[in-house]
Design an enzyme around this catalytic site. Structure first.
Site, PDB file in Angstrom:
ATOM      1  N   ASN A 280      -4.406  72.069  66.240  1.00  0.00           N
ATOM      2  CA  ASN A 280      -3.578  71.024  66.808  1.00  0.00           C
ATOM      3  C   ASN A 280      -3.223  71.359  68.254  1.00  0.00           C
ATOM      4  O   ASN A 280      -2.584  72.395  68.480  1.00  0.00           O
ATOM      5  CB  ASN A 280      -2.287  70.872  65.989  1.00  0.00           C
ATOM      6  CG  ASN A 280      -1.477  69.675  66.427  1.00  0.00           C
ATOM      7  OD1 ASN A 280      -1.990  68.802  67.131  1.00  0.00           O
ATOM      8  ND2 ASN A 280      -0.213  69.627  66.022  1.00  0.00           N
ATOM      9  N   ASP A 307      -3.514  80.122  72.494  1.00  0.00           N
ATOM     10  CA  ASP A 307      -2.812  79.485  71.371  1.00  0.00           C
ATOM     11  C   ASP A 307      -3.153  80.238  70.073  1.00  0.00           C
ATOM     12  O   ASP A 307      -3.390  79.618  69.030  1.00  0.00           O
ATOM     13  CB  ASP A 307      -3.139  77.991  71.244  1.00  0.00           C
ATOM     14  CG  ASP A 307      -2.167  77.266  70.317  1.00  0.00           C
ATOM     15  OD1 ASP A 307      -1.227  77.891  69.786  1.00  0.00           O
ATOM     16  OD2 ASP A 307      -2.359  76.051  70.103  1.00  0.00           O
TER      17      ASP A 307
HETATM   18  O1  DOR Z   1      -3.018  74.640  65.855  1.00  0.00           O
HETATM   19  C1  DOR Z   1      -1.855  74.928  66.082  1.00  0.00           C
HETATM   20  N1  DOR Z   1      -1.219  75.911  65.408  1.00  0.00           N
HETATM   21  N2  DOR Z   1      -1.196  74.236  67.022  1.00  0.00           N
HETATM   22  C2  DOR Z   1       0.118  74.394  67.218  1.00  0.00           C
HETATM   23  O2  DOR Z   1       0.649  73.726  68.087  1.00  0.00           O
HETATM   24  C3  DOR Z   1       0.896  75.330  66.376  1.00  0.00           C
HETATM   25  C4  DOR Z   1       0.032  76.385  65.840  1.00  0.00           C
HETATM   26  C5  DOR Z   1       0.693  77.213  64.741  1.00  0.00           C
HETATM   27  O3  DOR Z   1       1.841  77.587  64.889  1.00  0.00           O
HETATM   28  O4  DOR Z   1      -0.004  77.506  63.756  1.00  0.00           O
END
Ligand code: DOR
Length: 432
Positions: A280, A307
């Site tokens: 995400n 990320d």
């Molecule tokens: O893919 C994602 N995982 N996007 C996010 O914004 C949060 C993250 C998570 O905390 O696992």
């Protein structure tokens, strides 16, 4: 004070005007000199054929502690960072309890100091409990050491709360890091909405779910004078909007991940619904990927971040609809950037230094991002010629959720020095 001499590497820092085969002399945690034929050093490290760069800073990492230590903790994430060539990381507040107060910020900083791997800079929550209802204790968290604010993982759905956050954060010089997603548009989508999601029969998230929020936040940054940082941009419209408002004087920066630059929604089909492709914002269609790569090359994107989102295999070995969003990135980013972006002519090394070191330091207002006499002795050393095959079994992270397993890449992290301490050399972590 112990001295370290790194000899004969290609030392490169465009911001400091350094580019040549040089030695770097360190005393304690600071650089003493950068030059030819330097002497000294209780410890001498040979770096011939390697790139010696200012330490890479990953502005977007999920360390999962407190609360989800089975996925990752501050020590394992810090070690994975160092293994991946990062000297500093920012950790996001979607922990349990949420990092929305001084106590949790101090706890995380204490864990990082005890672990002693990468520098860890906490990002505090915008809203209490990430609920999007009332502001967290921003001033108190600032004095406890946060470097930014974000409800990352969740959007701030209330426009008024986001306005308040930008206004309140401005005098503290804290960037507000926006996870830009309109939840009424994304709903329960699990991948990018387009031809592939229709073919696969999966619910889609339209590109506009991100871009609408980017537009909103840019208007609010203009209104308040606050400093806005857009997390993980993934759409063509987002980068166009950011460029437009930046040209009109809005204080905005943005970041992109290697996966949004290297994979498209077709990966979901090509891997037969591998849930490691579920992230995400979602992997977008190739036209968006091309636009991101163009924007990166043209200098419209400020930072590359991972990320890093570790998840346990039980949270990934389920149907696509039920899997958690996210993939790990700390231990693959440098090789992906070296092999797929520098190696294929999308970026050159001076641009990588700006995107992974100089700009993140500037955006966060932290020391670092410079390799020069008097500066912090934080270095990322890269072997640009080393061939690697990504094997999640080699990761030191607690989690292995990557869609890049099996990728063959040229270029790898070789050494990581944090505050004059050699954390990794010749690709091997220092025993601690
Ligand atoms: O893919 C994602 N995982 N996007 C996010 O914004 C949060 C993250 C998570 O905390 O696992």
């Amino acid at each position: 004070m112990s001295q370290l001499l790194i000899k004969g590497g290609h030392v490169l820092d465009p911001a400091a005007g350094v580019d040549g085969i040089l030695d770097v002399l360190v005393a304690g945690e600071r650089v003493v000199a950068v030059g030819e034929n330097l002497d000294g050093g209780d410890r001498v490290l040979e770096a011939r054929g390697k790139l010696v760069l200012p330490g890479f800073i990953d502005m977007h990492v999920h360390l999962r502690e407190p609360g989800f230590e089975y996925k990752e903790d501050v020590a394992s994430g810090g070690r994975a960072a160092v293994r991946g060539g990062f000297t500093a990381i920012c950790c996001m507040p979607n922990t349990q309890p949420v990092m929305d107060n001084r106590t949790v910020v101090e706890f995380v900083r204490g864990q990082a100091a005890r672990a002693g791997w990468a520098r860890v800079y906490p990002v505090g929550a915008i809203s209490k409990g990430l609920k999007g209802e009332e502001l967290a204790e921003i001033a108190d968290m600032r004095s406890a050491g946060i470097v930014g604010l974000s409800d990352d993982g969740k959007p701030v759905a209330s426009t008024e709360l986001m306005r308040l956050a930008l206004q309140y954060a401005a005098p503290f010089d804290l960037p507000v890091i926006s996870h830009a997603e309109d939840p009424t548009l994304s709903q329960d989508g699990v991948m990018h909405r387009g031809r592939v999601s229709s073919l696969l029969g999966l619910k889609g998230v339209p590109a506009e779910a991100e871009s609408v929020m980017v537009a909103r936040d840019l208007l609010l940054a203009g209104l308040t004078g606050g400093s806005l940082h857009i997390a993980h941009v993934s759409t063509a419209q987002s980068v166009e909007l950011i460029a437009f408002y930046r040209s009109r004087g809005v204080r905005v920066t943005c970041e992109v991940t290697p996966h949004h630059l290297l994979l498209s929604d077709q990966a979901v089909r090509d891997t037969w619904y591998d849930t490691c492709t579920k992230v995400n914002p979602p992997l977008r269609s190739p036209d968006h990927v091309d636009a991101l790569r163009r924007a990166l090359r043209e200098g419209l994107i400020d930072a590359i971040v991972t990320d890093h989102a570790p998840h346990h295999q039980d949270e990934k070995l389920v149907e696509y609809d039920y899997a958690q969003f996210g993939m790990v990135g700390l231990e693959t980013a440098v090789s992906l950037v070296a092999g797929e972006l520098v190696g294929k002519g999308v970026l050159d090394w001076p641009q990588v230094v700006a995107l992974m070191s100089t700009h993140p330091a500037r955006i966060l207002g932290v020391e670092g991002g410079r390799l020069e006499a008097g500066g912090l002795a934080d270095f990322t050393v890269i072997d640009p010629g080393q061939k690697v095959t990504v094997d999640p079994k080699d990761f030191v992270s607690k989690s292995r959720n990557t869609p890049f397993a099996g990728w063959q890449l040229t270029g790898a992290p070789w050494g990581t020095v944090v505050g004059g301490q050699v954390m990794m050399w010749e690709g091997t972590l220092t025993a601690r």
